[in-house]
Write a protein that holds these residues in place. Structure first.
Motif, PDB file in Angstrom:
ATOM      1  N   ASP A  58     -91.311  21.635 105.903  1.00 18.77           N
ATOM      2  CA  ASP A  58     -92.033  22.231 104.785  1.00 18.77           C
ATOM      3  C   ASP A  58     -93.253  22.960 105.324  1.00 18.77           C
ATOM      4  OD1 ASP A  58     -93.069  23.012 102.412  1.00 18.77           O
ATOM      5  OD2 ASP A  58     -93.334  21.006 101.575  1.00 18.77           O
ATOM      6  N   SER A 115     -95.644  24.242 103.827  1.00 21.63           N
ATOM      7  CA  SER A 115     -96.884  24.102 103.053  1.00 21.63           C
ATOM      8  C   SER A 115     -97.981  23.428 103.876  1.00 21.63           C
ATOM      9  CB  SER A 115     -96.623  23.308 101.774  1.00 21.63           C
ATOM     10  OG  SER A 115     -96.168  22.000 102.076  1.00 21.63           O
ATOM     11  N   ASP A 138    -100.853  25.665 104.716  1.00 20.93           N
ATOM     12  CA  ASP A 138    -101.896  25.799 103.698  1.00 20.93           C
ATOM     13  C   ASP A 138    -102.768  24.547 103.657  1.00 20.93           C
ATOM     14  OD1 ASP A 138    -100.660  28.176 103.233  1.00 20.93           O
ATOM     15  OD2 ASP A 138     -99.616  27.510 101.425  1.00 20.93           O
ATOM     16  N   GLY A 154     -98.180  29.496 103.895  1.00 21.89           N
ATOM     17  CA  GLY A 154     -97.100  28.553 103.613  1.00 21.89           C
ATOM     18  C   GLY A 154     -96.078  29.078 102.630  1.00 21.89           C
ATOM     19  N   ILE A 155     -96.535  29.733 101.546  1.00 20.89           N
ATOM     20  CA  ILE A 155     -95.599  30.228 100.531  1.00 20.89           C
ATOM     21  C   ILE A 155     -94.666  31.259 101.137  1.00 20.89           C
ATOM     22  CG2 ILE A 155     -95.467  31.556  98.389  1.00 20.89           C
ATOM     23  CD1 ILE A 155     -98.021  30.179  97.476  1.00 20.89           C
ATOM     24  N   ASN A 211     -92.146  29.464 103.527  1.00 20.58           N
ATOM     25  CA  ASN A 211     -91.144  28.723 102.755  1.00 20.58           C
ATOM     26  C   ASN A 211     -90.187  29.661 102.039  1.00 20.58           C
ATOM     27  OD1 ASN A 211     -91.441  25.913 103.129  1.00 20.58           O
ATOM     28  ND2 ASN A 211     -93.314  25.905 101.919  1.00 20.58           N
ATOM     29  N   GLU A 247     -89.160  24.088  97.716  1.00 24.55           N
ATOM     30  CA  GLU A 247     -90.214  24.191  98.729  1.00 24.55           C
ATOM     31  C   GLU A 247     -91.193  25.308  98.374  1.00 24.55           C
ATOM     32  OE1 GLU A 247     -86.717  22.274 100.707  1.00 24.55           O
ATOM     33  OE2 GLU A 247     -87.013  24.031  99.424  1.00 24.55           O
ATOM     34  N   ASN A 305     -94.917  24.625  96.783  1.00 23.36           N
ATOM     35  CA  ASN A 305     -96.043  25.140  97.573  1.00 23.36           C
ATOM     36  C   ASN A 305     -97.066  25.834  96.682  1.00 23.36           C
ATOM     37  OD1 ASN A 305     -96.044  26.625 100.921  1.00 23.36           O
ATOM     38  ND2 ASN A 305     -97.745  26.039  99.613  1.00 23.36           N
TER      39      ASN A 305
END
Length: 927
Positions: A172, A174, A177, A214-215, A218, A228, A232
């Motif tokens: 993951d 995320s 972030d 992160g977004i 993912n 995911e 996020n």
């Protein structure tokens, strides 16, 4: 020797034509030397927090959940209670670097700047960070360094995580972030005990920048509809809420902090970005805090008819859309720093919560800042242009500027702020148009020079073909020595006049090349005018109707290829027409089975241009099927070869080994994607197999026999193994179908020429010069087929959008950690593989039909140059950025293809005719 010289000259000429497009269309729009402009009134905010959620789509943030709640409750509350929201419209290419430059510097980078550097500035530019007192940044190592390097002084501080953390195969992303939010929290905690840092934070005109990757990561790995990606968004929302609470506590809730939350670009449903789909160009913008207007309730219909408001359940709130570059002047206005001097953004006044006077002064500052750029651009162009030839931009002459300042003074004294703001907006609009006018001032002049050179070069190549291969009546040249000297003196005079003209205008060095190149080219053409007169004399004896028919068909064929760049389905039409060739040409009676195979091969290949190039979901089962099809095709080829002549033991062993290797490579993508779905990462063995296959793909064929059939089969198996590893779906079927059609083409051409059997021809054997024939009209058809199949190889499974917006899953067998250059290189190799298959086929046809490679290549050169000249005229500098970029890309692709084919022909010749012997067998005597 003459052939080598001709190729070198041709290569240089085409490189010049290729580079010219960058001087005409891809020059940097930036100018330097302007005075920074600041609003004289006190700003509403002392500091600004900018949060960029990389890869966040507008609808992903704004659309509520089925139960009516929001996956980002904090930001939703801000939009409904204490902030202003809207959609930020990005420009193509929707990539991270140009998106952040537009956000923070206020201008849109041209494509050449994006290509020159991913992390560093190809040119120096001003930004809001540079104009701030201090800027602290946290986030990706791909984005932050370019703003730190571009800043004057050392007041931009960056904190980045290791590049290896950007792993698409991570469980993951995320956590990227979470890292940023944790670092910011530690930063404020340390500031409480660090008096120096605390003092710096308490100063005004500071910026805190959080880049959240992160977004985006993912989305690439799991798609934007995945849990995911969506989870996020909730993590980011919680992180922003905690961030605001932490910042307000640190500054004792002084109400002097402004917040801006946005994204650099969106993402398609299939997890890519780079093109112009609304899911990529529509990004969220939410602003609140000091100086930002509170949420405004509306009762009437809003001026947005895109249909999203109802889906987002936000029709009751005022929506304020902006262009992405408008955010930079908004941030500068909120904290009172000078507007970035290169910004082309227009301050969105509807976001400001301040007096009418402040809004008027701010938009006036914006107008003067854009006008400064215009004046600098005009001064630079005026300085390098003869006064008698200089044509100023009529809507913003010096008198018009004086008139603006006169009206502005009157309106501001009368406190007619609305009229004053309208006047400033008009000035900004005219100044931006004037910037484009002076930026493209030399475009027509340079374009004419390049077209003149283009036409001259194409004419020269045609004359070389006619002089070398046409059976014309040879007459003694009537061009006497005096006439030749006159022509030479005329060219020298023209060269001197052009050089002096460019020297007076202090033109760049490249201008001399573009303007002087047509002189020697046309000199060479005019020297060969006797060839044309001979052609005219010989016209009555030529099969005029057949010649005219071929010319009409080739012209129609070239137009079909040009249209196929815009509509790939035209390749399907072309393949359907080509499928009838054996029946229309009479070859069906000579080779019925091969004619039927040709027809079926064309129709099967015609299906690929109809398939989507982006947006398709990965289907690894099709990759496995492609591997099985490749093995079946190879087995059929082997059986066919064994019927004609037995294989040597070493060749048999190599083919069996390569077929087993293809079987392994057909299974590796399935194993890799299964491992990634289970969050187990990329298996090391799969990675080793993939890189080993790639590294050996051009060496393994050199170990096989140089007989035509043996070498072609080895090349096919080696390239197919690599292509399977780079495939995610139906495109994996393309190489085996293309190879099938190419093999049939070779056999039909061999049948048409009544050449010797393929099994007896050796690539490495020198072609008997006495047997090399002259060109025939049918060779124009062969050359066109080659160009058609090259275009089909490029667009059969992709187009401009697929390159701009490729699926990262294609390279997961090789790596999952984000690396744009390695990933781009792997995707380019995937594009090149079908090219090599077609090139090897063309090389085989030249050998099988005993035709000089130079002869056919000259015809190919003329066809591709005519296409390139056509695309040069189709290049446009109006309409959307995507339209402009696409038209230029088409020209670049055709020019690159011409240059690339020159170089690839050498590689193909080595690949087909050279043999690498690792060991020599000892002779063994048996009793």
């Amino acid at each position: 020797m003459k052939m080598i010289t001709f190729l070198l000259v041709g290569l240089i000429v085409h490189v010049i034509f290729f580079v010219s497009i960058f001087d005409i269309y891809f020059t940097s729009p930036l100018v330097h030397g302007m005075t920074p402009q600041t609003t004289p009134l006190a700003p509403p905010a002392s500091r600004l927090v900018l949060v960029v959620a990389d890869g966040l789509r507008a609808d992903s943030l704004f659309t509520p959940l089925p139960d009516g709640s929001s996956r980002a409750p904090y930001l939703r509350n801000v939009m409904e209670e204490r902030g202003t929201w809207g959609v930020s419209h990005t420009h193509v290419p929707t990539e991270s670097r140009p998106g952040h430059v537009a956000l923070i510097a206020g201008f849109y980078e041209d494509v050449s700047a994006v290509a020159k550097g991913w992390k560093e500035n190809p040119v120096e530019f001003d930004s809001v960070f540079n104009e701030s007192r201090h800027t602290w940044c946290w986030g990706s190592p791909d984005i932050l360094p370019m703003f730190a390097k571009g800043a004057s002084g050392d007041h931009v501080y960056t904190h980045t995580y290791p590049a290896a953390e950007e792993d698409f195969a991570s469980t993951d992303a995320s956590r990227l972030d979470s890292w940023v939010f944790t670092q910011v929290k530690s930063f404020f905690q340390s500031a409480k005990s660090n008096s120096s840092l605390r003092a710096s934070l308490l100063e005004d005109q500071n910026i805190l920048f959080l880049h959240l990757l992160g977004i985006d990561t993912n989305g690439h790995a799991h798609r934007p509809m995945s849990k995911e990606y969506l989870n996020n968004i909730g993590l980011v929302d919680t992180g922003v809420a905690d961030l605001v609470s932490m910042v307000e506590d640190f500054f004792d809730h002084d109400g002097k902090t402004a917040y801006v939350f946005t994204s650099d670009h969106g993402m398609t449903n299939w997890g890519s970005h780079g093109a112009g789909h609304p899911s990529e160009t529509l990004t969220p913008l939410v602003a609140w805090g000091a100086g930002v207007k509170n949420a405004q309730k509306v009762t009437a219909a809003q001026p947005y008819n895109d249909g999203f408001l109802q889906d987002w359940k936000l029709e009751h709130l005022q929506r304020v859309d902006v262009n992405q570059a408008d955010i930079a002047p908004l941030m500068a206005s909120l904290i009172g720093v000078p507007f970035p001097v290169n910004s082309v953004g227009v301050l969105p006044l509807l976001y400001l919560n301040n007096s009418d006077q402040f809004k008027a002064e701010s938009i006036y500052t914006n107008a003067i800042q854009v006008l400064e750029q215009y004046k600098m651009k005009m001064a630079q162009k005026k300085e390098t242009t003869l006064s008698c030839l200089f044509t100023p931009y009529q809507l913003l002459t010096e008198s018009k500027q004086a008139e603006f300042f006169h009206k502005a003074r009157i309106l501001i004294q009368l406190e007619k702020y609305d009229d004053f703001i309208s006047l400033c907006r008009s000035l900004i609009s005219n100044a931006l148009e004037g910037l484009v006018y002076y930026h493209t001032y030399d475009r027509f002049f340079l374009g004419c020079s390049v077209v003149l050179g283009f036409v001259g070069w194409t004419s020269y190549v045609v004359l070389v073909i006619l002089k070398t291969h046409a059976s014309l009546d040879r007459h003694p040249s009537l061009l006497n020595q005096n006439h030749s000297h006159t022509l030479a003196r005329l060219c020298i005079c023209v060269t001197v006049v052009i050089t002096v003209f460019l020297l007076i205008q202090r033109s760049p060095v490249t201008y001399y090349i573009y303007c002087l190149l047509p002189v020697p080219v046309w000199y060479s053409v005019l020297k060969e005018y006797r060839t044309l007169t001979d052609l005219v004399r010989s016209a009555p004896s030529l099969p005029l109707w057949k010649c005219l028919g071929y010319l009409v068909l080739v012209a129609f064929g070239i137009e079909l290829l040009v249209v196929s760049f815009f509509h790939r389905a035209m390749l399907t039409v072309g393949l359907a027409v080509l499928s009838l060739w054996p029946f229309l040409s009479g070859l069906f009676g000579k080779a019925k089975f091969r004619s039927v195979s040709w027809c079926l091969g064309c129709l099967c290949l015609a299906a690929f241009p109809l398939m989507p190039v982006v947006g398709r979901e990965p289907n690894i089962h099709l990759v496995t099927c492609a591997g099985v099809l490749s093995l079946f095709t190879s087995a059929c080829y082997l059986w066919s070869a064994l019927q004609k002549a037995p294989l040597h033991l070493t060749d048999r062993q190599q083919f069996i080994t390569q077929m087993l290797h293809v079987a392994v490579c057909a299974y590796v993508p399935s194993l890799t994607h299964s491992s990634l779905q289970q969050k187990q990462g990329l298996p090391l063995l799969n990675q080793i197999i993939s890189w080993t296959t790639l590294a050996s793909s051009m060496l393994v064929p050199l170990l096989s026999s140089t007989r035509i059939f043996h070498r072609l089969l080895s090349i096919f198996l080696s390239l197919t193994a690599t292509y399977l590893l780079l495939s995610t779906g139906s495109e994996a079927l393309f190489p085996p179908v293309l190879s099938w059609l190419m093999f049939v083409w070779i056999n039909i051409e061999q049948e048409a020429m009544l050449a010797q059997g393929l099994s007896t021809i050796d690539f490495s054997a020198n072609i008997d010069i006495t047997k090399i024939r002259q060109l025939k009209l049918d060779d124009i058809r062969r050359s066109y087929f080659f160009v058609f199949f090259i275009i089909t190889a490029f667009f059969g499974t992709g187009n401009i959008a697929s390159i701009n917006s490729f699926d990262p899953a294609s390279v997961y067998c090789f790596l999952t950690v984000f690396n744009p250059f390695i990933m781009g290189g792997l995707m380019m190799w995937k594009v090149i593989i079908p090219f090599i298959i077609v090139m090897c086929t063309f090389e085989t046809i030249q050998v099988a039909t005993q035709l000089s490679s130079r002869s056919l290549f000259l015809i190919v050169l003329v066809i591709s140059d005519l296409m390139a000249l056509h695309f040069f005229f189709l290049v446009q500098d109006y309409g959307s950025w995507l339209d402009i970029g696409t038209s230029i890309s088409h020209y670049v692709i055709v020019m690159s293809m011409t240059i690339f084919l020159m170089l690839l022909s050498v590689v193909t010749h080595i690949l087909t005719s050279q043999r690498l012997i690792l060991w020599r067998k000892r002779k063994t005597h048996f009793p």
